[in-house]
Every structure is written in structure tokens, then in C-alpha cells.
Design a protein around this motif. Structure first.
Motif, PDB file in Angstrom:
ATOM      1  N   MET A   1      79.126  36.434  37.727  1.00  0.00           N
ATOM      2  CA  MET A   1      77.816  35.544  37.893  1.00  0.00           C
ATOM      3  C   MET A   1      77.394  35.207  36.488  1.00  0.00           C
ATOM      4  O   MET A   1      77.040  36.224  35.569  1.00  0.00           O
ATOM      5  N   THR A   2      77.140  34.052  35.990  1.00  0.00           N
ATOM      6  CA  THR A   2      76.500  33.644  34.745  1.00  0.00           C
ATOM      7  C   THR A   2      74.979  33.891  34.448  1.00  0.00           C
ATOM      8  O   THR A   2      74.235  34.030  35.569  1.00  0.00           O
ATOM      9  N   ARG A   3      74.653  33.772  33.290  1.00  0.00           N
ATOM     10  CA  ARG A   3      73.302  34.294  32.897  1.00  0.00           C
ATOM     11  C   ARG A   3      72.313  33.267  33.551  1.00  0.00           C
ATOM     12  O   ARG A   3      71.335  33.612  33.967  1.00  0.00           O
ATOM     13  N   ASN A   4      72.739  31.866  33.412  1.00  0.00           N
ATOM     14  CA  ASN A   4      71.933  30.891  34.064  1.00  0.00           C
ATOM     15  C   ASN A   4      71.834  30.818  35.872  1.00  0.00           C
ATOM     16  O   ASN A   4      70.745  30.623  36.315  1.00  0.00           O
ATOM     17  N   GLU A   5      72.733  31.498  36.287  1.00  0.00           N
ATOM     18  CA  GLU A   5      73.136  31.577  37.617  1.00  0.00           C
ATOM     19  C   GLU A   5      71.887  32.765  38.016  1.00  0.00           C
ATOM     20  O   GLU A   5      71.186  32.532  39.072  1.00  0.00           O
ATOM     21  N   ILE A   6      71.891  33.673  37.237  1.00  0.00           N
ATOM     22  CA  ILE A   6      71.103  34.993  37.567  1.00  0.00           C
ATOM     23  C   ILE A   6      69.463  34.620  37.266  1.00  0.00           C
ATOM     24  O   ILE A   6      68.642  34.784  38.011  1.00  0.00           O
ATOM     25  N   LEU A   7      69.290  33.619  36.357  1.00  0.00           N
ATOM     26  CA  LEU A   7      67.882  33.232  36.031  1.00  0.00           C
ATOM     27  C   LEU A   7      67.428  32.372  36.949  1.00  0.00           C
ATOM     28  O   LEU A   7      66.215  32.153  37.376  1.00  0.00           O
ATOM     29  N   GLU A   9      68.281  32.428  40.003  1.00  0.00           N
ATOM     30  CA  GLU A   9      68.207  33.473  41.527  1.00  0.00           C
ATOM     31  C   GLU A   9      66.747  33.822  41.282  1.00  0.00           C
ATOM     32  O   GLU A   9      65.798  34.011  42.286  1.00  0.00           O
ATOM     33  N   VAL A  10      66.637  34.414  39.939  1.00  0.00           N
ATOM     34  CA  VAL A  10      65.007  35.078  39.745  1.00  0.00           C
ATOM     35  C   VAL A  10      64.109  33.972  40.117  1.00  0.00           C
ATOM     36  O   VAL A  10      62.947  34.349  40.754  1.00  0.00           O
ATOM     37  N   GLU A  11      64.244  32.787  39.536  1.00  0.00           N
ATOM     38  CA  GLU A  11      63.185  31.657  39.679  1.00  0.00           C
ATOM     39  C   GLU A  11      63.022  31.351  41.171  1.00  0.00           C
ATOM     40  O   GLU A  11      62.163  31.334  41.648  1.00  0.00           O
ATOM     41  N   THR A  12      64.074  31.293  41.835  1.00  0.00           N
ATOM     42  CA  THR A  12      64.068  31.083  43.223  1.00  0.00           C
ATOM     43  C   THR A  12      63.300  32.072  44.070  1.00  0.00           C
ATOM     44  O   THR A  12      62.381  32.015  44.912  1.00  0.00           O
ATOM     45  N   TYR A  17      58.899  33.802  47.243  1.00  0.00           N
ATOM     46  CA  TYR A  17      58.290  34.816  47.748  1.00  0.00           C
ATOM     47  C   TYR A  17      56.961  35.455  46.664  1.00  0.00           C
ATOM     48  O   TYR A  17      55.790  35.798  47.424  1.00  0.00           O
ATOM     49  N   CYS A  18      56.832  35.334  45.627  1.00  0.00           N
ATOM     50  CA  CYS A  18      55.954  35.698  44.812  1.00  0.00           C
ATOM     51  C   CYS A  18      54.499  34.805  44.610  1.00  0.00           C
ATOM     52  O   CYS A  18      53.516  35.228  44.450  1.00  0.00           O
ATOM     53  N   ASN A  19      54.774  33.497  44.547  1.00  0.00           N
ATOM     54  CA  ASN A  19      53.840  32.578  44.246  1.00  0.00           C
ATOM     55  C   ASN A  19      52.682  32.701  45.627  1.00  0.00           C
ATOM     56  O   ASN A  19      53.207  32.307  46.695  1.00  0.00           O
ATOM     57  N   GLY A  47      60.289  42.613  44.364  1.00  0.00           N
ATOM     58  CA  GLY A  47      60.466  43.123  42.876  1.00  0.00           C
ATOM     59  C   GLY A  47      61.713  43.993  42.715  1.00  0.00           C
ATOM     60  O   GLY A  47      62.277  43.853  41.531  1.00  0.00           O
ATOM     61  N   GLU A  48      62.303  44.543  43.889  1.00  0.00           N
ATOM     62  CA  GLU A  48      63.381  45.444  43.406  1.00  0.00           C
ATOM     63  C   GLU A  48      64.452  44.551  43.292  1.00  0.00           C
ATOM     64  O   GLU A  48      65.398  44.670  42.586  1.00  0.00           O
ATOM     65  N   LYS A  49      64.526  43.319  43.986  1.00  0.00           N
ATOM     66  CA  LYS A  49      65.651  42.550  44.032  1.00  0.00           C
ATOM     67  C   LYS A  49      65.849  41.729  42.565  1.00  0.00           C
ATOM     68  O   LYS A  49      66.571  41.714  41.684  1.00  0.00           O
ATOM     69  N   ILE A  50      64.442  41.407  41.849  1.00  0.00           N
ATOM     70  CA  ILE A  50      64.315  40.853  40.833  1.00  0.00           C
ATOM     71  C   ILE A  50      64.942  41.686  39.494  1.00  0.00           C
ATOM     72  O   ILE A  50      65.366  41.808  38.653  1.00  0.00           O
ATOM     73  N   LYS A  51      64.234  43.262  39.923  1.00  0.00           N
ATOM     74  CA  LYS A  51      64.691  44.251  39.000  1.00  0.00           C
ATOM     75  C   LYS A  51      66.252  44.264  38.881  1.00  0.00           C
ATOM     76  O   LYS A  51      66.669  44.604  37.746  1.00  0.00           O
ATOM     77  N   LYS A  52      67.097  44.320  39.882  1.00  0.00           N
ATOM     78  CA  LYS A  52      68.657  44.399  40.121  1.00  0.00           C
ATOM     79  C   LYS A  52      68.997  43.093  39.310  1.00  0.00           C
ATOM     80  O   LYS A  52      70.131  43.234  38.431  1.00  0.00           O
ATOM     81  N   CYS A  53      68.464  42.148  39.392  1.00  0.00           N
ATOM     82  CA  CYS A  53      68.968  40.779  38.614  1.00  0.00           C
ATOM     83  C   CYS A  53      68.702  40.821  36.963  1.00  0.00           C
ATOM     84  O   CYS A  53      69.603  40.645  36.282  1.00  0.00           O
TER      85      CYS A  53
END
Length: 57
Positions: A1-7, A9-12, A17-19, A47-53
Motif C-alpha cells: 500500500m502506498t503512502r497516498n493510498e494510506i492517506l 484511507e485516513v481521509e475517507t 465517521y468523524c465529521n 480512532g484505532e483504525k486511523i492509528k493503525k494507518c
């Protein structure tokens, strides 16, 4: 998984969920900004999923 894909995923996760999260709003009103942030990182499943990313980066 590339850096852009991870970012992306975090943005999604944040946009989906967070907004407008009721729990974050509640904790911020009752306990303050720091406690709300701590709750999101340590106790919320999203938050745990974001932390793993973040660890993948």
C-alpha cells in the motif's frame, strides 16, 4: 500500500465517521478538547483504525 493510498484511507475514515461525531461533540462539551481528543484516539474504534494507518506510514 502506498503512502497516498494510506492517506486517502485516513481521509475517507475522517470524512465518513468523524465529521459531526456526536461522541466527540459530547466529550468536548463535558470534559474539554483534550479529553475528547484522547477519547477519539484511545477508545473509539475509528480512532484505532486511523492509528493503525499511521503506523503503516
Amino acid at each position: 500500500m502506498t503512502r497516498n493510498e494510506i492517506l486517502a484511507e485516513v481521509e475517507t475514515l475522517l470524512n465518513t465517521y468523524c465529521n459531526g461525531c456526536f461522541l466527540k461533540k459530547h466529550h468536548r462539551q463535558e470534559h474539554g478538547k483534550r479529553a475528547a481528543h484522547r477519547f477519539c484516539i484511545n477508545e473509539c474504534t475509528v480512532g484505532e483504525k486511523i492509528k493503525k494507518c499511521g503506523q503503516k506510514l
